[in-house]
Design a protein around this motif. Sequence first.
Motif: not given
Length: 262
Positions: A21-23, A52-55, A72-74, A89-92
């Motif tokens: 539910y978080f990034t 990676i965006n939520p959901y 990795v961090f949230g 959805e996802v950014a590189q």
Amino acid sequence: MYARQSRYGIDNWHSTMHSHYFTEVLLATDGAGELQLTDRTIPLRKGAGVIINPYVLHTEYSSHQQPLEYMVFGVDRIRLADLGRGPVEVAQYRDDHGELQPLLKSMVHEYAERRTDSAIVLNLMVTAVMTMITRDRWQMLPANSAQIPREAQLLKDYLDNHFKEHMTLDDLSVTLHIDKFHLIRIFKESFGDTPMNYVGTRRLAEAMNLLRTTDYSIGQIAQITGFDSQSYFSQIFKGKIGVAPATYRQLAHRSAHALQET
């Protein structure tokens, strides 16, 4: 939310499609692997990063020969959007010059130590890292998960646990004691999709995982993931993914084999 360092291990690595539910922000620091989304994979090598965006459904795979390592961090209450096209959805991103890795190491250490005012320090670090990653390319938008209605979260939790089962909107309405039109509206407003489309996405994601990691037949996978028939499953799969299930399995096995040889 958290900050940690991970390394592939056969006994403790579970590649299962999931979402948060978080990034989530990930940076590969060694080895080789890939990020699996519902419709594509993204290679992960040293210096490669993803947000990676939520959901967003995803999982990570690692090479056996070169075990993947990453930090990795949230972070809650933000999501990424393309400056020209809106939410993604996802950014590189890349850390070819090694500017971000020391900062992420400090975040991991700070999170583990939990010293006085760690929350303040971590928030400042997150702001710095996210600004360095996103400047001139993306924008950070507010996404307060606390604003998601309880009924929408309840519905999503139910769908995540029962998506393999046969269900209709009427079934969901009766089970959750919520008007079906209200269900559609709050789910769409909260997660950007309708409940039944989300069920279809979860089924496809699970089917992709089974095609990649098991020897089950196409018919067995169709049955396991809740599709009415093998032919319907193949039709939906090809329409959404772009190739037939058998072809996807072949491509996934080739990719896995190449990953293991790297």
